[in-house]
Scaffold this motif. Structure first.
Motif, PDB file in Angstrom:
ATOM      1  N   GLU A   1     -63.715 -20.187  13.526  1.00 32.32           N
ATOM      2  CA  GLU A   1     -63.875 -18.587  13.015  1.00 32.32           C
ATOM      3  C   GLU A   1     -62.975 -18.069  12.777  1.00 32.32           C
ATOM      4  O   GLU A   1     -63.397 -17.130  11.694  1.00 32.32           O
ATOM      5  N   ASN A   2     -61.513 -17.712  12.810  1.00 27.74           N
ATOM      6  CA  ASN A   2     -60.642 -17.243  12.783  1.00 27.74           C
ATOM      7  C   ASN A   2     -60.521 -17.889  10.859  1.00 27.74           C
ATOM      8  O   ASN A   2     -60.370 -16.942  10.227  1.00 27.74           O
ATOM      9  N   SER A   3     -60.961 -18.871  10.601  1.00 22.64           N
ATOM     10  CA  SER A   3     -60.803 -19.403   9.207  1.00 22.64           C
ATOM     11  C   SER A   3     -62.109 -19.413   8.335  1.00 22.64           C
ATOM     12  O   SER A   3     -62.437 -19.859   7.248  1.00 22.64           O
ATOM     13  N   GLY A   4     -63.091 -18.432   9.012  1.00 21.07           N
ATOM     14  CA  GLY A   4     -64.031 -17.900   8.115  1.00 21.07           C
ATOM     15  C   GLY A   4     -65.080 -18.928   7.992  1.00 21.07           C
ATOM     16  O   GLY A   4     -66.772 -18.715   7.984  1.00 21.07           O
ATOM     17  N   HIS A   5     -65.445 -19.636   9.219  1.00 24.53           N
ATOM     18  CA  HIS A   5     -66.299 -20.498   9.784  1.00 24.53           C
ATOM     19  C   HIS A   5     -67.405 -20.224  11.329  1.00 24.53           C
ATOM     20  O   HIS A   5     -66.552 -19.766  11.775  1.00 24.53           O
ATOM     21  N   ARG A   6     -68.177 -20.185  10.796  1.00 24.83           N
ATOM     22  CA  ARG A   6     -69.540 -19.394  11.494  1.00 24.83           C
ATOM     23  C   ARG A   6     -69.515 -20.769  12.546  1.00 24.83           C
ATOM     24  O   ARG A   6     -69.995 -21.724  11.596  1.00 24.83           O
ATOM     25  N   THR A   7     -69.507 -19.973  14.294  1.00 27.94           N
ATOM     26  CA  THR A   7     -70.201 -22.032  14.588  1.00 27.94           C
ATOM     27  C   THR A   7     -70.839 -21.340  16.032  1.00 27.94           C
ATOM     28  O   THR A   7     -71.161 -20.519  16.503  1.00 27.94           O
ATOM     29  N   VAL A   8     -71.496 -22.454  16.172  1.00 25.41           N
ATOM     30  CA  VAL A   8     -72.336 -22.680  16.950  1.00 25.41           C
ATOM     31  C   VAL A   8     -72.196 -23.691  17.901  1.00 25.41           C
ATOM     32  O   VAL A   8     -71.856 -25.050  17.414  1.00 25.41           O
ATOM     33  N   THR A   9     -72.341 -23.083  19.129  1.00 26.83           N
ATOM     34  CA  THR A   9     -72.261 -24.046  20.500  1.00 26.83           C
ATOM     35  C   THR A   9     -73.602 -24.857  20.722  1.00 26.83           C
ATOM     36  O   THR A   9     -74.223 -23.472  21.328  1.00 26.83           O
ATOM     37  N   ILE A  10     -73.774 -25.745  21.587  1.00 31.77           N
ATOM     38  CA  ILE A  10     -75.215 -25.947  21.732  1.00 31.77           C
ATOM     39  C   ILE A  10     -74.669 -27.122  22.794  1.00 31.77           C
ATOM     40  O   ILE A  10     -73.497 -27.741  23.003  1.00 31.77           O
ATOM     41  N   THR A  11     -74.668 -27.323  23.858  1.00 32.44           N
ATOM     42  CA  THR A  11     -74.735 -27.758  25.730  1.00 32.44           C
ATOM     43  C   THR A  11     -75.654 -28.979  25.433  1.00 32.44           C
ATOM     44  O   THR A  11     -76.875 -28.806  25.584  1.00 32.44           O
ATOM     45  N   THR A  12     -75.315 -29.698  27.147  1.00 35.75           N
ATOM     46  CA  THR A  12     -76.572 -30.444  27.056  1.00 35.75           C
ATOM     47  C   THR A  12     -77.556 -30.405  27.531  1.00 35.75           C
ATOM     48  O   THR A  12     -78.893 -30.898  26.819  1.00 35.75           O
ATOM     49  N   ASN A  13     -77.880 -29.317  28.785  1.00 36.15           N
ATOM     50  CA  ASN A  13     -79.011 -27.849  28.815  1.00 36.15           C
ATOM     51  C   ASN A  13     -79.620 -28.171  28.147  1.00 36.15           C
ATOM     52  O   ASN A  13     -81.083 -27.461  28.097  1.00 36.15           O
ATOM     53  N   GLN A  14     -79.298 -27.961  27.284  1.00 33.56           N
ATOM     54  CA  GLN A  14     -79.701 -27.206  25.578  1.00 33.56           C
ATOM     55  C   GLN A  14     -80.606 -27.658  24.850  1.00 33.56           C
ATOM     56  O   GLN A  14     -81.602 -27.725  24.715  1.00 33.56           O
ATOM     57  N   LEU A  15     -79.732 -29.312  25.134  1.00 33.36           N
ATOM     58  CA  LEU A  15     -80.504 -30.457  24.414  1.00 33.36           C
ATOM     59  C   LEU A  15     -81.882 -30.628  25.150  1.00 33.36           C
ATOM     60  O   LEU A  15     -83.214 -31.401  24.756  1.00 33.36           O
ATOM     61  N   ALA A  16     -81.585 -30.442  26.460  1.00 35.33           N
ATOM     62  CA  ALA A  16     -82.396 -31.061  27.461  1.00 35.33           C
ATOM     63  C   ALA A  16     -83.814 -30.673  27.803  1.00 35.33           C
ATOM     64  O   ALA A  16     -84.351 -30.295  27.727  1.00 35.33           O
ATOM     65  N   SER A  17     -83.719 -29.107  27.266  1.00 33.41           N
ATOM     66  CA  SER A  17     -84.623 -27.550  27.264  1.00 33.41           C
ATOM     67  C   SER A  17     -85.416 -27.724  25.267  1.00 33.41           C
ATOM     68  O   SER A  17     -84.600 -27.667  24.401  1.00 33.41           O
ATOM     69  N   ARG A  18     -86.750 -27.721  25.510  1.00 35.24           N
ATOM     70  CA  ARG A  18     -87.647 -27.908  24.358  1.00 35.24           C
ATOM     71  C   ARG A  18     -87.929 -26.568  24.323  1.00 35.24           C
ATOM     72  O   ARG A  18     -87.403 -26.500  22.617  1.00 35.24           O
ATOM     73  N   ASP A  19     -87.468 -24.947  25.088  1.00 35.96           N
ATOM     74  CA  ASP A  19     -87.785 -23.553  24.467  1.00 35.96           C
ATOM     75  C   ASP A  19     -86.181 -23.945  23.636  1.00 35.96           C
ATOM     76  O   ASP A  19     -85.686 -22.334  22.899  1.00 35.96           O
ATOM     77  N   ARG A  20     -85.241 -24.560  24.769  1.00 36.46           N
ATOM     78  CA  ARG A  20     -83.386 -23.891  24.037  1.00 36.46           C
ATOM     79  C   ARG A  20     -83.609 -25.078  22.928  1.00 36.46           C
ATOM     80  O   ARG A  20     -82.615 -23.907  22.320  1.00 36.46           O
ATOM     81  N   MET A  21     -84.022 -25.877  23.357  1.00 35.38           N
ATOM     82  CA  MET A  21     -83.628 -26.693  21.321  1.00 35.38           C
ATOM     83  C   MET A  21     -84.306 -25.390  20.254  1.00 35.38           C
ATOM     84  O   MET A  21     -83.594 -25.550  19.024  1.00 35.38           O
TER      85      MET A  21
END
Length: 133
Positions: free
Chosen positions: A58-78
């Protein structure tokens, strides 16, 4: 996937690394996706490394999105993650298939996983590279 980004002065000061490797990267939008899996990201030390890496990106100007295993396992969260990435990339997320929900339900019913993508030798090599950098 796994594109090595050269660290700028600020990023090197934060991470003590010459380069950063996001899990997925869209260079045209400077968007990085970080996957914090249960396989290796559960320790306090790893959480600190992950947080430091995101701060440097982020300090280098990149936007960062983080995902977790639980998010991948959930249709709504995904779905929310896909919308967020689409927003970051400037795309509107639309389901073009009339039976998208049925296909998605079938995929999740299979108990699909990304575990086959986890390559412990790559991780060991990457850790050794970071220690040398």
């Amino acid at each position: 996937m796994n594109k090595r980004l050269k660290s700028g002065r600020k990023s090197r000061a934060i991470t003590q690394r010459k380069s950063l490797v996001p899990d997925l990267y869209w260079p045209q939008a400077k968007v990085a996706l970080e996957f914090d899996s249960d396989a290796i990201h559960l320790s306090s030390a790893q959480a600190t490394r992950d947080s430091t890496k995101r701060l440097a990106l982020e300090n280098s100007g990149h936007r960062t999105v983080t995902i977790t295993t639980n998010q991948l396992a959930s249709r709504d969260r995904m779905s929310h993650i896909a919308q967020r990435i689409g927003q970051e990339l400037g795309h509107i997320s639309r389901n073009r298939s009339r039976d998208f929900s049925c296909q998605q339900n079938a995929l999740f019913a299979e108990g699909w996983s990304l575990n086959w993508l986890f390559d412990p030798t790559w991780l060991a090599n990457e850790s050794a590279h970071e220690q040398r950098a």
